[in-house]
Design an enzyme around this catalytic site. Structure first.
Site, mmCIF file in Angstrom:
data_model
loop_
_atom_site.group_PDB
_atom_site.id
_atom_site.type_symbol
_atom_site.label_atom_id
_atom_site.label_comp_id
_atom_site.label_asym_id
_atom_site.label_seq_id
_atom_site.Cartn_x
_atom_site.Cartn_y
_atom_site.Cartn_z
ATOM 1 N N HIS A 169 0.854 -1.204 0.000
ATOM 2 C CA HIS A 169 0.000 0.000 0.000
ATOM 3 C C HIS A 169 0.887 1.252 0.000
ATOM 4 O O HIS A 169 1.405 1.658 1.034
ATOM 5 C CB HIS A 169 -0.890 -0.022 1.245
ATOM 6 C CG HIS A 169 -2.018 0.974 1.217
ATOM 7 N ND1 HIS A 169 -2.078 2.026 0.334
ATOM 8 C CD2 HIS A 169 -3.147 1.070 1.971
ATOM 9 C CE1 HIS A 169 -3.188 2.726 0.543
ATOM 10 N NE2 HIS A 169 -3.853 2.161 1.531
ATOM 11 N N HIS A 172 -2.738 6.973 -0.953
ATOM 12 C CA HIS A 172 -3.760 7.592 -0.092
ATOM 13 C C HIS A 172 -3.220 8.378 1.109
ATOM 14 O O HIS A 172 -3.940 8.591 2.079
ATOM 15 C CB HIS A 172 -4.770 6.534 0.405
ATOM 16 C CG HIS A 172 -5.425 5.784 -0.692
ATOM 17 N ND1 HIS A 172 -6.238 4.683 -0.493
ATOM 18 C CD2 HIS A 172 -5.414 5.972 -2.030
ATOM 19 C CE1 HIS A 172 -6.670 4.223 -1.645
ATOM 20 N NE2 HIS A 172 -6.189 4.981 -2.607
ATOM 21 N N TYR A 174 -0.790 7.445 3.291
ATOM 22 C CA TYR A 174 -0.256 6.636 4.400
ATOM 23 C C TYR A 174 1.284 6.562 4.287
ATOM 24 O O TYR A 174 1.866 7.231 3.433
ATOM 25 C CB TYR A 174 -0.909 5.247 4.412
ATOM 26 C CG TYR A 174 -2.394 5.327 4.714
ATOM 27 C CD1 TYR A 174 -2.837 5.746 5.968
ATOM 28 C CD2 TYR A 174 -3.341 5.027 3.750
ATOM 29 C CE1 TYR A 174 -4.192 5.853 6.253
ATOM 30 C CE2 TYR A 174 -4.711 5.133 4.024
ATOM 31 C CZ TYR A 174 -5.130 5.540 5.287
ATOM 32 O OH TYR A 174 -6.464 5.660 5.572
ATOM 33 N N ARG A 223 0.373 -0.198 -4.854
ATOM 34 C CA ARG A 223 -0.757 0.732 -5.030
ATOM 35 C C ARG A 223 -0.247 2.161 -4.864
ATOM 36 O O ARG A 223 0.424 2.474 -3.873
ATOM 37 C CB ARG A 223 -1.863 0.432 -4.020
ATOM 38 C CG ARG A 223 -3.175 1.060 -4.469
ATOM 39 C CD ARG A 223 -4.354 0.603 -3.664
ATOM 40 N NE ARG A 223 -5.512 0.472 -4.542
ATOM 41 C CZ ARG A 223 -6.760 0.768 -4.190
ATOM 42 N NH1 ARG A 223 -7.027 1.164 -2.965
ATOM 43 N NH2 ARG A 223 -7.750 0.630 -5.037
ATOM 44 N N GLY A 333 -14.501 -1.850 -5.786
ATOM 45 C CA GLY A 333 -14.585 -1.838 -4.337
ATOM 46 C C GLY A 333 -16.001 -2.039 -3.844
ATOM 47 O O GLY A 333 -16.469 -3.158 -3.628
HETATM 48 C C1 LIG Z 1 -14.877 0.534 3.205
HETATM 49 C C2 LIG Z 1 -13.662 0.849 2.395
HETATM 50 C C3 LIG Z 1 -12.413 0.584 2.903
HETATM 51 C C4 LIG Z 1 -11.246 0.852 2.155
HETATM 52 N N1 LIG Z 1 -10.024 0.466 2.625
HETATM 53 C C5 LIG Z 1 -8.933 0.531 1.819
HETATM 54 C C6 LIG Z 1 -7.706 -0.089 2.195
HETATM 55 O O1 LIG Z 1 -7.575 -0.745 3.239
HETATM 56 N N2 LIG Z 1 -6.657 0.041 1.341
HETATM 57 C C7 LIG Z 1 -6.743 0.740 0.171
HETATM 58 O O2 LIG Z 1 -5.754 0.823 -0.561
HETATM 59 N N3 LIG Z 1 -7.913 1.295 -0.216
HETATM 60 C C8 LIG Z 1 -9.007 1.190 0.557
HETATM 61 N N4 LIG Z 1 -10.223 1.665 0.113
HETATM 62 C C9 LIG Z 1 -10.334 2.237 -1.241
HETATM 63 C C10 LIG Z 1 -10.780 1.135 -2.227
HETATM 64 O O3 LIG Z 1 -9.778 0.161 -2.410
HETATM 65 C C11 LIG Z 1 -11.129 1.723 -3.615
HETATM 66 O O4 LIG Z 1 -9.984 2.313 -4.160
HETATM 67 C C12 LIG Z 1 -12.252 2.744 -3.533
HETATM 68 O O5 LIG Z 1 -13.335 2.244 -2.780
HETATM 69 C C13 LIG Z 1 -12.748 3.104 -4.937
HETATM 70 O O6 LIG Z 1 -13.355 1.988 -5.538
HETATM 71 P P1 LIG Z 1 -14.971 1.901 -5.661
HETATM 72 O O7 LIG Z 1 -15.404 3.219 -6.218
HETATM 73 O O8 LIG Z 1 -15.188 0.741 -6.585
HETATM 74 O O9 LIG Z 1 -15.510 1.666 -4.282
HETATM 75 C C14 LIG Z 1 -11.380 1.436 0.867
HETATM 76 C C15 LIG Z 1 -12.661 1.730 0.374
HETATM 77 C C16 LIG Z 1 -13.791 1.419 1.091
HETATM 78 C C17 LIG Z 1 -15.145 1.684 0.481
#
Ligand SMILES: Cc1cc2nc3c(=O)[nH]c(=O)nc-3n(C[C@H](O)[C@H](O)[C@H](O)COP(=O)(O)O)c2cc1C
Length: 366
Positions: A169, A172, A174, A223, A333
């Site tokens: 990762h 975002h 982090y 990522r 997601g």
């Molecule tokens: C509940 C939730 C938790 C997420 N946790 C992470 C994570 O742990 N690591 C990460 O790289 N992105 C995380 N994301 C971002 C998702 O991987 C993804 O990039 C984002 O939801 C956009 O995709 P979508 O529009 O299909 O939901 C999270 C998103 C959601 C909705």
């Protein structure tokens, strides 16, 4: 519009996928005390049963005292947590799935909603959460070396447990991204500097250490994102040239797949071309890429966190870009969080059965 092209197999080194659909990593915080439970294993196995090509786990933290901000985020270290992950991968494999854990260190963050704090101060390149805002300590060179070792060990453990690949990762806002981003990386000792290339040294050493432990044939995904949770409009690379200077050394260090996180996949990255982040990453590095961000759903995921309801929408624009060869894989997601059968429904053209996403979907691990 047809989507059958998404159902062609994909191969990269030892990774063999039956289709191009990836479950995006999504933190769920159902791993009490950091240990994935049988419910967590079943949750992932249901997505494998629903025909997802590659499942990427929620972020799982590496072995550092302050790598997490929530006690129920899974660890990727320690006997109990690794045993839990073994159950996960065995169940996923038993249902025909393929899976990579996402390895994570949160860096310097504001404490989570519960107010829980890790046993040591949050750590990052310079102790900043965002420009001028402190929230933790600056890592020493020893801390950096230990953190790199912790990522490499977690990746080696993932391989030993039977996982099919690993994702780091680096997005975002982090830890790894805090090194990339100048407002959070004010170091002058070799892990910082005026250029993105200099600030990418930590990531490059980390990837190289992972590669050394997992061997040449085990796929490594990284990522990355321009946007940060701290600043949605942030841009690490302002031009394709800067992006090339950033990503090519990471590819040389051992990245096989760039997982390019956008909130809306259709947004062009730079003026003068409609290529998105994954499109540019593939063009500039020649590596495989994953696109992501509001595929098949209205509204982006941060708006969904604020309570906006998202409804299913068409995949035409995704397919236009996929058919053009902009990216190899497509991560989804919220649609997969809400419906473990999403992939099968797309393959079978059952679009009237697709469901939307609202924040209350997060309350259970179904
Ligand atoms: C509940 C939730 C938790 C997420 N946790 C992470 C994570 O742990 N690591 C990460 O790289 N992105 C995380 N994301 C971002 C998702 O991987 C993804 O990039 C984002 O939801 C956009 O995709 P979508 O529009 O299909 O939901 C999270 C998103 C959601 C909705």
């Amino acid at each position: 519009m047809t989507t059958h092209q998404l159902f062609q197999p994909f191969e990269l080194k030892s990774l063999k996928l039956k289709n191009r659909i990836v479950m995006a990593p999504m933190t769920r915080s159902f791993s009490t005390g950091g240990v994935p439970t049988l419910q967590v294993a079943d949750y992932y196995a249901r997505r494998a049963q629903g025909e997802v090509g590659l499942i990427i786990s929620e972020g799982a933290v590496v072995n550092r005292p302050s790598s997490s901000y929530d006690p129920d985020i899974p660890h990727f270290y320690g006997e109990k947590a690794l045993h839990g992950w073994k159950e996960v991968i065995d169940k996923v494999h038993a249902t025909g799935g393929v899976m990579a854990p996402q390895l994570w260190h949160v860096g310097v963050v504001a404490p989570g909603a519960s107010g829980w704090l890790p046993p040591a101060p949050f750590e990052g390149p310079s102790g900043y959460v965002a420009a001028g805002k402190t929230g933790g300590v600056a890592m020493t060179e020893n801390h950096i070396a230990e953190t790199i070792r912790a990522f490499a060990q977690a990746a080696a453990d993932a391989k030993a447990l039977g996982f099919d690949a690993v994702e780091i990762h680096g997005a975002h806002g982090y830890l790894i991204d805090q090194f990339f981003w100048q407002p959070t990386n004010q170091r002058t000792n070799g892990y910082g500097g005026q250029t993105l290339v200099k600030r990418a040294r930590f990531a490059a050493e980390l990837i190289r250490a992972v590669r050394n432990l997992v061997g040449p044939d085990f796929p490594i995904s990284l990522r990355v994102s321009q946007w940060k949770l701290q600043d949605h409009s942030a841009k690490l690379a302002a031009t394709p040239q800067e992006m090339e200077a950033w990503l090519v050394p990471l590819a040389d260090a051992g990245v096989d797949i760039f997982h390019c996180s956008q909130r809306r996949f259709w947004e062009p990255e730079f003026d003068g071309s409609d290529l998105n982040l994954a499109g540019w990453a593939k063009k500039l590095t020649g590596k495989a890429t994953i696109t992501v961000g509001s595929i098949g759903l209205s509204g982006d995921f941060l708006a969904a966190f604020q309570g906006e309801h998202s409804i299913p929408c068409r995949l035409d624009e995704l397919m236009r870009r996929f058919d053009r060869g902009d990216f190899d894989l497509v991560a989804v997601g919220r649609p997969l969080l809400a419906d473990s059968e999403w992939t099968r429904k797309i393959r079978e053209g059952r679009t009237s059965e697709l469901v939307g996403f609202s924040k209350n979907t997060l309350a259970t691990l179904s």
